[in-house]
Design an enzyme around this catalytic site. Structure first.
Site, PDB file in Angstrom:
ATOM      1  N   CYS A  89      -8.524  -2.081   4.047  1.00 31.54           N
ATOM      2  CA  CYS A  89      -8.405  -3.201   4.990  1.00 31.54           C
ATOM      3  C   CYS A  89      -9.729  -3.600   5.604  1.00 31.54           C
ATOM      4  O   CYS A  89      -9.873  -4.687   6.127  1.00 31.54           O
ATOM      5  CB  CYS A  89      -7.454  -2.836   6.123  1.00 31.54           C
TER       6      CYS A  89
ATOM      7  N   CYS B 133     -10.607  -1.720  14.690  1.00 29.61           N
ATOM      8  CA  CYS B 133     -10.876  -3.145  14.967  1.00 29.61           C
ATOM      9  C   CYS B 133     -11.011  -3.448  16.459  1.00 29.61           C
ATOM     10  O   CYS B 133     -11.679  -4.413  16.830  1.00 29.61           O
ATOM     11  CB  CYS B 133      -9.787  -4.007  14.371  1.00 29.61           C
TER      12      CYS B 133
ATOM     13  N   GLU C 254       0.825  -1.208   0.000  1.00 30.26           N
ATOM     14  CA  GLU C 254       0.000   0.000   0.000  1.00 30.26           C
ATOM     15  C   GLU C 254       0.864   1.267   0.000  1.00 30.26           C
ATOM     16  O   GLU C 254       0.541   2.250  -0.674  1.00 30.26           O
ATOM     17  CB  GLU C 254      -0.963  -0.016   1.205  1.00 30.26           C
TER      18      GLU C 254
ATOM     19  N   GLU D 222     -13.647 -13.105  -5.867  1.00 28.74           N
ATOM     20  CA  GLU D 222     -12.334 -12.724  -6.386  1.00 28.74           C
ATOM     21  C   GLU D 222     -11.210 -13.009  -5.393  1.00 28.74           C
ATOM     22  O   GLU D 222     -10.038 -12.817  -5.700  1.00 28.74           O
ATOM     23  CB  GLU D 222     -12.334 -11.246  -6.807  1.00 28.74           C
TER      24      GLU D 222
ATOM     25  N   SER E 202      -7.477   1.547  -2.479  1.00 27.28           N
ATOM     26  CA  SER E 202      -6.252   0.804  -2.741  1.00 27.28           C
ATOM     27  C   SER E 202      -6.632  -0.561  -3.297  1.00 27.28           C
ATOM     28  O   SER E 202      -7.605  -1.170  -2.859  1.00 27.28           O
ATOM     29  CB  SER E 202      -5.477   0.628  -1.439  1.00 27.28           C
TER      30      SER E 202
ATOM     31  N   GLU F  68     -16.012 -11.015   3.481  1.00 28.54           N
ATOM     32  CA  GLU F  68     -14.846 -10.777   2.632  1.00 28.54           C
ATOM     33  C   GLU F  68     -14.229 -12.102   2.155  1.00 28.54           C
ATOM     34  O   GLU F  68     -13.885 -12.250   0.979  1.00 28.54           O
ATOM     35  CB  GLU F  68     -13.805  -9.972   3.402  1.00 28.54           C
TER      36      GLU F  68
ATOM     37  N   GLU G  88       2.065   1.687  -3.399  1.00 27.19           N
ATOM     38  CA  GLU G  88       0.970   2.146  -4.250  1.00 27.19           C
ATOM     39  C   GLU G  88       0.760   3.655  -4.066  1.00 27.19           C
ATOM     40  O   GLU G  88       0.587   4.399  -5.043  1.00 27.19           O
ATOM     41  CB  GLU G  88      -0.310   1.374  -3.881  1.00 27.19           C
TER      42      GLU G  88
ATOM     43  N   LYS H  28     -15.426  -9.749   7.939  1.00 27.50           N
ATOM     44  CA  LYS H  28     -14.348 -10.591   7.406  1.00 27.50           C
ATOM     45  C   LYS H  28     -14.906 -11.913   6.886  1.00 27.50           C
ATOM     46  O   LYS H  28     -14.333 -12.524   5.994  1.00 27.50           O
ATOM     47  CB  LYS H  28     -13.292 -10.852   8.480  1.00 27.50           C
TER      48      LYS H  28
END
Lengths: 167, 582
Positions: free
Chosen positions: B300, B504, B280, B367, B320, B362, B283, B359
């Site tokens: 994230c 978190c 990141e 993908e 990102s 996710e 990037e 999560k």
């Protein structure tokens, strides 16, 4: 330094002229306009189409969940198109004591739907109403605005047939 | 503030004008029970559990919404008050399923607690029990409206804190039920699966969709190599449930516990967080140097991703392309690590232990995998791990500290602070300094991005570059920032967003008896960081080896294949319908 390009899809521009006019009479983000918009939408379509609720969500910046919550709170709003003939069964005191409930039951079983629903062929929508103001004719039912009084449950089948025959 | 005197149960105490009765009482340690009340939000006054008697008032008043006056005499537990509260709870119980022994929240339920506190020993009222279907449609959150007491806390947290509004009261009176619009399943709704509603729910009406059965059967399957990864926030969030000081770091105990449960390898998501920083930060630097899309927004937090996909699809290019640390870990474990071990990727079963319900969603995104397998096979929340340990009667505090396995257990201090708001930004800045100037800054602490404020702004000078950053926690705050970017009133180079308030440490998968514990959890993460010998991702020796021996370089071809991802606009299909006659 990044400035974000604003390529907001204008979903409103894709809509019928009438609905565009309806929305544009209120400012975007004017949350207070929610109920008037719902009422006028129902005035246009006879019910609240799902897509218009999403449109209102975007236009007023109110989550669609909240809009659905508001709309289901009030009995005046409906979410399905009304059939060609709106059947209103009077549930007022006079009709109640003279067997209005039995008339409703007969209609429900004959049409295969519950009060508040519409038949599959979109011909009839069944609803109840607090009083039609025609107590002398109790029990009374209106179908497409026409009054039918002093009904007995057995009359219901023929009554519905007459309307079906008109089609 | 004007000081006034309020007489609670005959004893005069000092209060401030503008306080509610509830606030004044609490500031003096006088307990008034509540149910619908939520700290820092406008009172809703709907449940009436907090009623008190005020001299001169004809009716009992809700203390959460009633302002104090000078000389006011309040009775917080008079006969009348006690009877009213008891009746309210008895009425709530009248249509409750009474399945307490079989309920997930047995022993941890606010309704149970109220019934117990008020001494309800018989059923005075029997109401019609509703029979709503249990919505298990989503992989993350399960809804059971039968257990709902309509306190509205989930509705308010979703709308007011998260700015999502995926659920609301539908219908009225006895027919009221909390649902997504059009009675849709949660899986098909605007829900971002952040799980804040689960934390807010006083009963078992909202809960995570459990993956425990899947995990146990993988452990029992001899063919599977079961690998655990622990997210940074988990290690500081279990202590309070085990009778320790909130925020205590028990990493070693958790590792030992997992080993006893039968996991083959126990690794640290922090390793992957270091890899995320590498990708990141590169990037970010690349986008700045080559005039790429700015601001770069962190990726994230999976609930945040779904939030952007649904509400700001035109801004997806700002996100990102880095996968989250959980997903990077899975991809590395099933390629780099599996190769080292001579294992087939399909025999590796990656279990993530996360402070998060999103999560779970996710991990199932199509993908997030390749060649027919997913990066991550099962996700457990912190709460589920606590339950798993209980089921197996493993008392982690009695075990000797365990050590993470090698090499995916090595991590820097930059990684562990991913668990709190500001951590990702700080970790990325530490490495960005190195990438831009070629050397480390003397001080690696970036205090400007620390703290629990909803939106933090910071200008950071790196070499001759000024980097304008925003750090956001809570999705309603993210909305403010994105709307500002949309209309051009705000501009940044980098934005970190964590969906949950506090990041978190306050995640939707965490234990939640006491919200104030999240401060201690965050503090503990900063301590872990401070005492680490390596505090920057790019100096993690195992990360260096990963790039040298496997990935090549950050943003390289293999990185792109394994560690980066794409996003999908989730514009509601209803808005694309040209005609309204649906």
């Amino acid at each position: 330094m990044g400035k974000v390009c604003c390529c907001n899809k204008d979903s409103l521009a894709k809509q019928d002229e009438a609905i565009q006019k309806l929305f544009r009479s209120y400012a975007p983000g004017e949350k207070e306009a929610l109920i008037p918009i719902l009422q006028e939408t129902q005035g246009l379509y006879g019910y609240l189409p799902k897509s218009i609720l999403y449109l209102a969500s975007e236009y007023l910046n109110v989550p669609v969940g909240k809009i659905y919550g508001v709309a289901t709170f009030y009995n005046q709003f409906r979410f399905d198109p009304v059939g060609k003939y709106l059947i209103q069964v009077c549930a007022g005191t006079a009709c109640h004591v003279r067997g209005g409930g039995l008339i409703l039951q007969a209609l429900e079983s004959e049409l295969g739907i519950k009060a508040g629903e519409t038949t599959k062929n979109s011909l009839f929508t069944l609803s109840t109403v607090a009083c039609l103001g025609a107590c002398s004719m109790a029990p009374v039912v209106t179908i497409g605005g026409e009054f039918h009084g002093r009904l007995q449950p057995k009359d219901v089948v023929k009554l519905l047939r007459d309307y079906e025959m008109k089609e | 503030m004007t000081k006034i005197t309020v007489i609670f149960n005959g004893l005069p105490v000092e209060a401030e004008l503008g306080q509610t009765i509830l606030e004044a009482a609490r500031s003096h340690g006088i307990k008034i029970p509540t149910l619908c009340h939520m700290e820092n939000l406008v009172p809703s006054g709907s449940c009436r559990i907090c009623v008190v008697e005020v001299e001169g008032e004809r009716n009992l008043v809700p203390s959460c919404a009633f302002p104090v006056r000078d000389g006011m005499a309040v009775y917080t537990h008079s006969e009348r008050v006690r009877r009213a509260r008891k009746s309210i709870v008895e009425l709530l119980l009248a249509n409750h399923p009474d399945e307490c022994l079989y309920c997930l929240r047995n022993g941890d339920c606010e309704l149970q607690k109220l019934a117990m506190d008020f001494g309800i020993r018989e059923r005075r009222f029997t109401g019609n029990k509703n029979r709503y279907h249990i919505d298990s449609s989503s992989v993350a959150i399960e809804r059971d409206p039968n257990k709902c007491v309509l306190c509205g806390r989930c509705v308010r947290v979703c709308d007011e804190i998260q700015g999502v509004g995926a659920i609301d009261f539908v219908g009225r009176g006895l027919d009221s039920v909390v649902l997504p619009p059009f009675n849709a399943d949660l899986a098909d709704s605007d829900c971002v699966f952040c799980g804040q509603c689960v934390l807010a729910c006083p009963t078992g009406a909202l809960r995570e969709k459990s993956a425990l059965r899947t995990v146990w059967s993988a452990i029992l399957n001899n063919k599977k190599k079961v690998i655990a990864q622990i997210a940074p926030a988990v290690r500081v969030s279990m202590a309070e449930e085990l009778g320790l000081e909130p925020g205590t770091d028990i990493t070693g105990k958790i590792v030992a516990g997992l080993r006893l449960l039968g996991f083959d390898k126990i690794f640290d998501t922090n390793f992957a967080a270091d890899v995320t920083v590498m990708e990141e930060a590169n990037e970010l630097v690349e986008r700045i140097k080559n005039g790429g899309t700015l601001p770069l927004m962190s990726s994230c937090s999976p609930a945040w991703i779904k939030f952007v996909e649904r509400n700001y699809p035109e801004m997806l290019s700002h996100l990102s392309s880095c996968k989250s640390p959980q997903q990077m870990f899975g991809a590395i474990a099933k390629t780099y690590y599996a190769e080292q071990q001579g294992w087939q990727p399909e025999d590796v079963f990656v279990v993530s232990i996360m402070p998060c319900t999103a999560k779970k969603f996710e991990a199932t995104r199509p993908e997030m995998g390749r060649d027919g397998y997913q990066d991550v096979d099962a996700v457990l929340t912190t709460r589920e791990l606590l339950r798993m340990l209980s089921t197996a009667s493993v008392e982690v505090m009695r075990l000797a500290d365990g050590e993470f396995d090698h090499p995916l257990g090595e991590s820097s201090g930059a990684a562990v602070i991913f668990g709190t708001t500001g951590g990702v930004a700080e970790a990325a800045l530490r490495t960005a300094v190195y990438l831009i100037t070629g050397k480390d800054s003397e001080k690696v602490d970036f205090n400007v991005v620390r703290g629990f404020k909803g939106i933090k702004e910071a200008e950071v000078n790196i070499g001759d570059l000024t980097l304008k950053c925003a750090v956001v926690n809570g999705l309603s705050n993210a909305r403010i920032v994105l709307d500002g970017l949309r209309d051009g009133s705000l501009s940044y180079d980098f934005i970190e967003v964590m969906s949950c308030p506090g990041g978190c440490v306050g995640g939707g998968g965490q234990p939640a008896k006491d919200r104030s514990n999240i401060q201690a959890r965050a503090q503990s993460l900063y301590v872990i960081d401070a005492v680490k010998s390596v505090r920057t991702a790019h100096h993690n020796p195992e990360v260096k080896k990963l790039y040298k021996n496997f990935l090549g370089k950050p943003l390289g071809e293999l990185s792109h294949k394994l560690l980066h991802t794409k996003y999908v606009p989730r514009y509601p299909k209803e808005l694309n319908v040209a005609s309204t006659k649906d």
